[in-house]
Design an enzyme around this catalytic site. Structure first.
Site, PDB file in Angstrom:
ATOM      1  N   PHE A  88     -15.624   3.159   6.849  1.00  8.36           N
ATOM      2  CA  PHE A  88     -14.272   3.569   6.467  1.00  8.36           C
ATOM      3  C   PHE A  88     -14.009   3.503   4.959  1.00  8.36           C
ATOM      4  O   PHE A  88     -12.887   3.729   4.503  1.00  8.36           O
ATOM      5  CB  PHE A  88     -13.229   2.734   7.229  1.00  8.36           C
ATOM      6  CG  PHE A  88     -13.336   1.244   7.000  1.00  8.36           C
ATOM      7  CD1 PHE A  88     -12.807   0.634   5.874  1.00  8.36           C
ATOM      8  CD2 PHE A  88     -13.974   0.432   7.933  1.00  8.36           C
ATOM      9  CE1 PHE A  88     -12.890  -0.734   5.662  1.00  8.36           C
ATOM     10  CE2 PHE A  88     -14.078  -0.945   7.743  1.00  8.36           C
ATOM     11  CZ  PHE A  88     -13.526  -1.523   6.589  1.00  8.36           C
ATOM     12  N   ARG A 145      -1.443 -14.570   3.719  1.00 10.47           N
ATOM     13  CA  ARG A 145      -2.246 -13.896   4.760  1.00 10.47           C
ATOM     14  C   ARG A 145      -1.616 -14.129   6.146  1.00 10.47           C
ATOM     15  O   ARG A 145      -1.587 -13.225   6.974  1.00 10.47           O
ATOM     16  CB  ARG A 145      -3.685 -14.422   4.754  1.00 10.47           C
ATOM     17  CG  ARG A 145      -4.434 -14.174   3.447  1.00 10.47           C
ATOM     18  CD  ARG A 145      -5.130 -12.851   3.379  1.00 10.47           C
ATOM     19  NE  ARG A 145      -6.146 -12.683   4.392  1.00 10.47           N
ATOM     20  CZ  ARG A 145      -6.896 -11.581   4.495  1.00 10.47           C
ATOM     21  NH1 ARG A 145      -6.728 -10.565   3.644  1.00 10.47           N
ATOM     22  NH2 ARG A 145      -7.802 -11.483   5.430  1.00 10.47           N
ATOM     23  N   ASN A 204      -1.749  -0.297   6.935  1.00  7.61           N
ATOM     24  CA  ASN A 204      -1.242  -1.603   7.374  1.00  7.61           C
ATOM     25  C   ASN A 204      -0.364  -2.291   6.334  1.00  7.61           C
ATOM     26  O   ASN A 204      -0.287  -3.508   6.263  1.00  7.61           O
ATOM     27  CB  ASN A 204      -2.397  -2.499   7.852  1.00  7.61           C
ATOM     28  CG  ASN A 204      -3.432  -2.743   6.777  1.00  7.61           C
ATOM     29  OD1 ASN A 204      -3.298  -2.265   5.654  1.00  7.61           O
ATOM     30  ND2 ASN A 204      -4.458  -3.497   7.110  1.00  7.61           N
ATOM     31  N   ARG A 217       2.696  -6.971   9.078  1.00  5.30           N
ATOM     32  CA  ARG A 217       1.976  -5.901   9.775  1.00  5.30           C
ATOM     33  C   ARG A 217       2.432  -5.783  11.226  1.00  5.30           C
ATOM     34  O   ARG A 217       2.500  -4.690  11.785  1.00  5.30           O
ATOM     35  CB  ARG A 217       0.472  -6.136   9.701  1.00  5.30           C
ATOM     36  CG  ARG A 217      -0.091  -5.880   8.296  1.00  5.30           C
ATOM     37  CD  ARG A 217      -1.438  -6.525   8.122  1.00  5.30           C
ATOM     38  NE  ARG A 217      -2.122  -6.135   6.899  1.00  5.30           N
ATOM     39  CZ  ARG A 217      -3.235  -6.717   6.460  1.00  5.30           C
ATOM     40  NH1 ARG A 217      -3.782  -7.702   7.144  1.00  5.30           N
ATOM     41  NH2 ARG A 217      -3.788  -6.318   5.338  1.00  5.30           N
ATOM     42  N   HIS A 267      -1.813  -5.449   1.218  1.00  6.80           N
ATOM     43  CA  HIS A 267      -3.088  -6.113   0.964  1.00  6.80           C
ATOM     44  C   HIS A 267      -2.802  -7.504   0.415  1.00  6.80           C
ATOM     45  O   HIS A 267      -1.851  -7.680  -0.345  1.00  6.80           O
ATOM     46  CB  HIS A 267      -3.916  -5.346  -0.080  1.00  6.80           C
ATOM     47  CG  HIS A 267      -4.996  -6.195  -0.685  1.00  6.80           C
ATOM     48  ND1 HIS A 267      -6.226  -6.353  -0.086  1.00  6.80           N
ATOM     49  CD2 HIS A 267      -5.001  -6.999  -1.782  1.00  6.80           C
ATOM     50  CE1 HIS A 267      -6.949  -7.202  -0.815  1.00  6.80           C
ATOM     51  NE2 HIS A 267      -6.221  -7.602  -1.846  1.00  6.80           N
ATOM     52  N   TYR A 274     -12.229  -2.702  -3.705  1.00  4.91           N
ATOM     53  CA  TYR A 274     -12.758  -2.748  -2.345  1.00  4.91           C
ATOM     54  C   TYR A 274     -14.289  -2.777  -2.284  1.00  4.91           C
ATOM     55  O   TYR A 274     -14.870  -2.436  -1.240  1.00  4.91           O
ATOM     56  CB  TYR A 274     -12.220  -1.566  -1.534  1.00  4.91           C
ATOM     57  CG  TYR A 274     -10.782  -1.745  -1.044  1.00  4.91           C
ATOM     58  CD1 TYR A 274     -10.429  -2.835  -0.245  1.00  4.91           C
ATOM     59  CD2 TYR A 274      -9.797  -0.812  -1.359  1.00  4.91           C
ATOM     60  CE1 TYR A 274      -9.121  -3.001   0.214  1.00  4.91           C
ATOM     61  CE2 TYR A 274      -8.489  -0.972  -0.892  1.00  4.91           C
ATOM     62  CZ  TYR A 274      -8.163  -2.068  -0.113  1.00  4.91           C
ATOM     63  OH  TYR A 274      -6.881  -2.220   0.349  1.00  4.91           O
ATOM     64  N   GLU A 320      -9.146 -10.112  -8.178  1.00  4.57           N
ATOM     65  CA  GLU A 320      -8.205  -9.006  -7.974  1.00  4.57           C
ATOM     66  C   GLU A 320      -7.055  -9.035  -8.981  1.00  4.57           C
ATOM     67  O   GLU A 320      -6.626  -7.982  -9.464  1.00  4.57           O
ATOM     68  CB  GLU A 320      -7.688  -9.033  -6.529  1.00  4.57           C
ATOM     69  CG  GLU A 320      -8.819  -8.720  -5.539  1.00  4.57           C
ATOM     70  CD  GLU A 320      -8.479  -8.993  -4.084  1.00  4.57           C
ATOM     71  OE1 GLU A 320      -7.331  -9.388  -3.781  1.00  4.57           O
ATOM     72  OE2 GLU A 320      -9.375  -8.812  -3.227  1.00  4.57           O
ATOM     73  N   THR A 325      -5.278  -7.889  10.377  1.00  5.27           N
ATOM     74  CA  THR A 325      -5.598  -6.630   9.691  1.00  5.27           C
ATOM     75  C   THR A 325      -5.123  -5.423  10.490  1.00  5.27           C
ATOM     76  O   THR A 325      -4.537  -4.487   9.937  1.00  5.27           O
ATOM     77  CB  THR A 325      -7.128  -6.525   9.479  1.00  5.27           C
ATOM     78  OG1 THR A 325      -7.558  -7.697   8.776  1.00  5.27           O
ATOM     79  CG2 THR A 325      -7.494  -5.293   8.685  1.00  5.27           C
ATOM     80  N   LYS A 383       0.836  -1.200   0.000  1.00  4.70           N
ATOM     81  CA  LYS A 383       0.000   0.000   0.000  1.00  4.70           C
ATOM     82  C   LYS A 383       0.882   1.267   0.000  1.00  4.70           C
ATOM     83  O   LYS A 383       2.100   1.184   0.221  1.00  4.70           O
ATOM     84  CB  LYS A 383      -0.933  -0.042   1.216  1.00  4.70           C
ATOM     85  CG  LYS A 383      -1.907  -1.235   1.178  1.00  4.70           C
ATOM     86  CD  LYS A 383      -2.880  -1.199   2.357  1.00  4.70           C
ATOM     87  CE  LYS A 383      -3.849  -2.373   2.314  1.00  4.70           C
ATOM     88  NZ  LYS A 383      -4.854  -2.311   3.392  1.00  4.70           N
TER      89      LYS A 383
HETATM   90  P1  RTP Z   1      -6.706  -6.263   2.966  1.00  5.76           P
HETATM   91  O1  RTP Z   1      -8.035  -6.492   2.272  1.00  5.76           O
HETATM   92  O2  RTP Z   1      -6.192  -4.842   2.806  1.00  5.76           O
HETATM   93  O3  RTP Z   1      -5.692  -7.307   2.659  1.00  5.76           O
HETATM   94  O4  RTP Z   1      -6.930  -6.382   4.531  1.00  5.76           O
HETATM   95  P2  RTP Z   1      -7.797  -7.428   5.301  1.00  5.76           P
HETATM   96  O5  RTP Z   1      -8.401  -8.434   4.375  1.00  5.76           O
HETATM   97  O6  RTP Z   1      -6.936  -7.921   6.408  1.00  5.76           O
HETATM   98  O7  RTP Z   1      -8.913  -6.506   5.902  1.00  5.76           O
HETATM   99  P3  RTP Z   1     -10.338  -6.112   5.298  1.00  5.76           P
HETATM  100  O8  RTP Z   1     -11.353  -6.470   6.306  1.00  5.76           O
HETATM  101  O9  RTP Z   1     -10.492  -6.647   3.907  1.00  5.76           O
HETATM  102  O10 RTP Z   1     -10.246  -4.529   5.252  1.00  5.76           O
HETATM  103  C1  RTP Z   1      -9.650  -3.876   4.151  1.00  5.76           C
HETATM  104  C2  RTP Z   1      -8.775  -2.754   4.648  1.00  5.76           C
HETATM  105  O11 RTP Z   1      -9.594  -1.724   5.159  1.00  5.76           O
HETATM  106  C3  RTP Z   1      -8.900  -1.063   6.197  1.00  5.76           C
HETATM  107  N1  RTP Z   1      -9.728  -1.048   7.386  1.00  5.76           N
HETATM  108  N2  RTP Z   1      -9.916   0.032   8.077  1.00  5.76           N
HETATM  109  N3  RTP Z   1     -10.856   1.892   9.983  1.00  5.76           N
HETATM  110  C4  RTP Z   1     -11.159   0.606  10.133  1.00  5.76           C
HETATM  111  O12 RTP Z   1     -11.788   0.196  11.050  1.00  5.76           O
HETATM  112  C5  RTP Z   1     -10.706  -0.311   9.106  1.00  5.76           C
HETATM  113  N4  RTP Z   1     -10.984  -1.610   9.024  1.00  5.76           N
HETATM  114  C6  RTP Z   1     -10.360  -2.063   7.936  1.00  5.76           C
HETATM  115  C7  RTP Z   1      -7.610  -1.810   6.456  1.00  5.76           C
HETATM  116  O13 RTP Z   1      -6.533  -1.103   5.859  1.00  5.76           O
HETATM  117  C8  RTP Z   1      -7.833  -3.135   5.768  1.00  5.76           C
HETATM  118  O14 RTP Z   1      -6.629  -3.682   5.321  1.00  5.76           O
HETATM  119 MG    MG Z   2      -9.504  -7.901   2.636  1.00  7.84          MG
END
Ligand code: RTP
Ligand code: MG
Length: 147
Positions: free
Chosen positions: A57, A85, A112, A102, A115, A49, A126, A91, A9
């Site tokens: 968010f 992962r 973080n 992370r 992705h 996304y 993706e 996350t 990122k």
């Molecule tokens: P990613 O998609 O980026 O690999 O991360 P992830 O699966 O671990 O998490 P995901 O639930 O898909 O969330 C996507 C990204 O959104 C941001 N986020 N911000 N402010 C908040 O509460 C919040 N929650 C998630 C994070 O950057 C996350 O990687």
């Molecule tokens: Mg995700």
């Protein structure tokens, strides 16, 4: 062979972590099949996304991911989706175990570092969003027989 979409990122690019992150996946034994530094458009970010569209968010997430270049990658290997992962960590970097990307480099959930696709379907989707077929290299590493 399984493939996943990983993306350093904008915070990771700004903090000079491209080499460090790439190195971890190389040393693990995975194969890099495509990579590029690119600036994500708002439209592409919203598509990527889409699952988070209703989350509070979402706007910040799209603004952040389009705020500077990202390093987009496709990696190949056995169980690469789930293993990547695990290597990324939780996350929220505050909850990510030391030793994970992370856990070692992140502080805030928004920034973080990386992705990674979370399933076979996400990976396929993706990879298709960010890469043309011609940008992906089909090759075998001789070293892979030792992994
Ligand atoms: P990613 O998609 O980026 O690999 O991360 P992830 O699966 O671990 O998490 P995901 O639930 O898909 O969330 C996507 C990204 O959104 C941001 N986020 N911000 N402010 C908040 O509460 C919040 N929650 C998630 C994070 O950057 C996350 O990687
Ligand atoms: Mg995700």
């Amino acid at each position: 062979m399984e493939r996943t979409y990983l993306m350093i990122k904008p915070d990771g690019v700004q903090r000079n972590l491209i080499g460090e992150v790439v190195s971890r996946f190389e040393k693990k034994g995975f194969t890099l099949v495509g990579a590029k530094l690119m600036t994500v458009t708002k439209e592409t970010a919203e598509t990527h996304y889409a699952e988070h569209k209703e989350r509070p968010f979402f706007g910040e997430l799209v603004d952040f991911i389009t705020s500077g270049p990202v390093f987009a990658m496709v990696w190949e290997g056995e169980n690469v989706i789930s293993t990547a992962r695990t290597m990324m960590g939780a996350t929220n970097p505050a909850e990510a175990a030391p030793g994970t990307i992370r856990g070692d480099y992140g502080v805030q959930v928004a920034m973080n570092v990386i992705h990674g696709s979370d399933s076979t379907e996400s990976a396929k989707r993706e990879i298709g969003i960010f890469f043309e077929d011609a940008e992906l290299n089909n090759y075998e590493k001789v070293v892979n027989k030792w992994v």
